[in-house]
Structures are given as structure tokens and as C-alpha cells.
Design an enzyme around this catalytic site. Structure first.
Site, PDB file in Angstrom:
ATOM      1  N   HIS A   1      98.487  69.735 -33.348  1.00 52.26           N
ATOM      2  CA  HIS A   1      98.517  70.307 -31.984  1.00 52.26           C
ATOM      3  C   HIS A   1      97.555  69.558 -31.117  1.00 52.26           C
ATOM      4  O   HIS A   1      96.862  68.544 -31.587  1.00 52.26           O
ATOM      5  CB  HIS A   1      98.169  71.746 -31.822  1.00 52.26           C
ATOM      6  CG  HIS A   1      96.573  71.855 -32.226  1.00 52.26           C
ATOM      7  ND1 HIS A   1      95.547  71.868 -31.549  1.00 52.26           N
ATOM      8  CD2 HIS A   1      96.035  72.425 -33.345  1.00 52.26           C
ATOM      9  CE1 HIS A   1      94.429  72.043 -31.968  1.00 52.26           C
ATOM     10  NE2 HIS A   1      94.777  72.594 -33.460  1.00 52.26           N
TER      11      HIS A   1
ATOM     12  N   CYS B   1      93.007  72.699 -38.931  1.00 49.46           N
ATOM     13  CA  CYS B   1      94.243  72.184 -37.992  1.00 49.46           C
ATOM     14  C   CYS B   1      94.008  70.544 -37.920  1.00 49.46           C
ATOM     15  O   CYS B   1      92.923  69.994 -37.916  1.00 49.46           O
ATOM     16  CB  CYS B   1      94.744  72.770 -36.618  1.00 49.46           C
ATOM     17  SG  CYS B   1      95.259  74.444 -36.920  1.00 49.46           S
TER      18      CYS B   1
END
Length: 283
Positions: free
Chosen positions: A156, A172
Site C-alpha cells: 500500500h 505490510c
């Protein structure tokens, strides 16, 4: 290159696609925030490719860098693109292994997992159960979900790009907003994502054997990235063994030790140059 008066290492890194730790290691004597007009800045923009299939996305946690291999038509020259990333802290490791993209979302909501809600509450900085799209959303404007069990692992963007190139996430893979947008628009759902941890990589260029060594996170560290911890020599042996039969040069062991000790993240030749030159003349 030479820095201008208003440049910072972080700003130059973003301009050239280099993460924070990469820029800092390449310029150890330069002030991160005030390099100074006319200061010589090294842009570490050469890379040895990870030892992994050259398809889809390959993420090397150790160097905090993502490699993307776009599909090519038969007969076309294969291409590779590479981007700096942030990865998980020691206590929130980014999982290794084969994965794929299962979902793509633009302007996503962020639903913090229970672990993060608990952590932030303990810090006195409570989070809402859902963060809407906008400048306060830490996912940025683009997210791609991986099929890692639990469903919480993403590639992301970010609303805080200064942290790109550091171990700061909860597992992440975080990218500069412009980089993740470029990938988002070209990578399809189902695309392969392979996550590896290769602090040492080896390869060949113009007849010379190259090695690229990155520092590793010591097991005793607590949420810290120690740039002074060199990778073990066994990592170099494994990396060199995988490619040594692709060329004719021998290893200069003294040079190899220096490169491993420095762990600068920049490729360096470790061939015995006189032997390389002799072989080239014979050919």
C-alpha cells in the site's frame, strides 16, 4: 551529484527512488536534513537482482526493495523495475514465501487489526475502528491485498513518505504514493508476489562477479534497525555458490571480507581482476 541548498537526503532519495536507509548508508558522513549546497551525494542506484524467478513482484525484505518484472511479448527484451519499500519491524515481521494479489482497492478504508488497536490504546493514542479515505489514512490511496493467511498483509501507499526505506510497518509493504499508484495501475489481481529475505546477493556484470551485502537486524534488537550489523559470511557463500558457475572469475577473498564487513548495500566486484583480464584476452 551535488546537493542544492534546499536538498535533504530524504528528498533526493524520493526523487531518485531510493529509501532512507539506502541513502544514509551510501552517504554516512552527510547530514540527513542539511547536506549543504555543493556537497557530493552518492545515489546508490545499481542493484544485483534477487535469486528468485523473474516474474511478477519479488520483494527482498533484507534490502527493503521491491522488484517488478512486467510481462513482455515474445522476442522483447525482459525488463525490471525496482522501488524502495518499508517493511515490518522485528516484532511485526513481514512473512516470507510465495503469495499473490487477491484484491485491489483505490481510496481504501483502513480497519486497524485488534493488535494495532491495543498497541495504540496502550500508548495513549487510541484509533477508531475504521479510518476513512483521506490525508489521515496511513494506507494512502492504493492498497493491494496479499493472500497470506489472516488477510491483513498489504502492499500500500502512505500518508507519511519520510518512513519509506525503514523497518517501521506492522508487517505490510509500504511504498511511496507515486510508486504504488504506478504498480496498482498495471498489476492485475492474481499476480505473483514472492517475498524473500536475502541480505547478500551475487551476480555477474561485464565479466566480473559482483556481491551486494545489506545489514541484518540483530536478534537482540527491540524495534530497531541496526545498520552496523554485517550479515554472516555463510550468506555470501550461499549467494556466490548459486551463480559462480555462470562465469570464469575467481573470488578475491580479502575484497569479499571488506564488502561483507561494510554491508553498504551497493554492489562491489569481488573478482580477481588479473584473472578476469587474462581470461578475456584468451577469448
Amino acid at each position: 551529484m551535488k546537493a542544492d541548498r534546499d536538498d535533504t537526503l530524504l528528498g533526493l532519495g524520493r526523487r531518485y527512488g531510493i529509501g532512507y536507509e539506502e541513502m544514509r548508508r551510501a552517504n554516512p558522513s552527510v547530514d540527513v536534513w542539511l547536506p549543504g549546497a555543493g556537497t557530493e551525494i552518492v545515489i546508490p542506484s545499481r542493484y544485483v537482482l534477487p535469486d528468485a524467478p523473474r516474474e511478477g513482484i519479488v520483494v527482498n525484505i533484507a534490502e527493503m526493495r521491491l522488484y517488478y518484472y512486467p510481462e513482455t511479448e515474445d522476442g522483447d527484451t525482459p525488463q525490471v523495475e525496482t522501488y524502495p519499500i518499508s517493511v515490518g519491524r522485528m516484532d511485526w515481521n513481514t512473512p516470507l514465501g510465495q503469495s499473490r494479489i487477491t484484491e485491489k482497492t483505490e481510496d481504501p478504508y483502513w480497519f486497524p487489526p485488534e493488535s494495532i488497536l491495543t498497541e495504540r490504546a496502550e500508548q495513549g493514542r487510541p484509533l477508531p475502528d475504521a479510518v476513512p479515505p483521506g490525508p489521515e489514512n496511513p494506507l494512502g490511496r492504493h492498497k493491494m491485498r496479499l493472500d497470506i493467511p489472516g488477510g491483513a498483509y498489504l502492499i500500500h501507499g502512505t500518508n507519511e513518505p519520510r518512513g519509506i526505506g525503514m523497518r517501521v510497518t506492522h508487517g505490510c509493504i509500504r511504498m511511496f504514493p507515486e510508486d504504488v499508484e504506478s504498480l496498482f495501475n498495471r498489476v492485475s489481481s492474481g499476480a505473483s508476489v514472492r517475498i524473500v529475505n536475502q541480505p547478500v546477493k551475487a551476480g555477474w556484470a561485464i565479466g566480473e562477479l559482483l556481491i551486494e551485502a545489506h545489514p541484518v537486524l540483530p536478534p537482540e534488537a527491540e524495534n530497531a534497525y541496526d545498520p552496523m550489523k554485517s550479515p554472516p559470511m555463510r550468506n555470501a557463500v550461499e549467494a556466490i555458490s548459486a551463480v559462480i558457475d555462470r562465469g570464469a572469475a575467481r573470488v578475491d577473498h580479502q575484497r569479499l571480507v571488506r564488502v561483507m564487513d561494510a554491508a553498504s548495500g551497493m554492489p562491489a566486484a569481488i573478482s580477481r581482476r588479473n584473472e578476469v583480464s587474462s581470461i578475456a584476452r584468451e577469448r
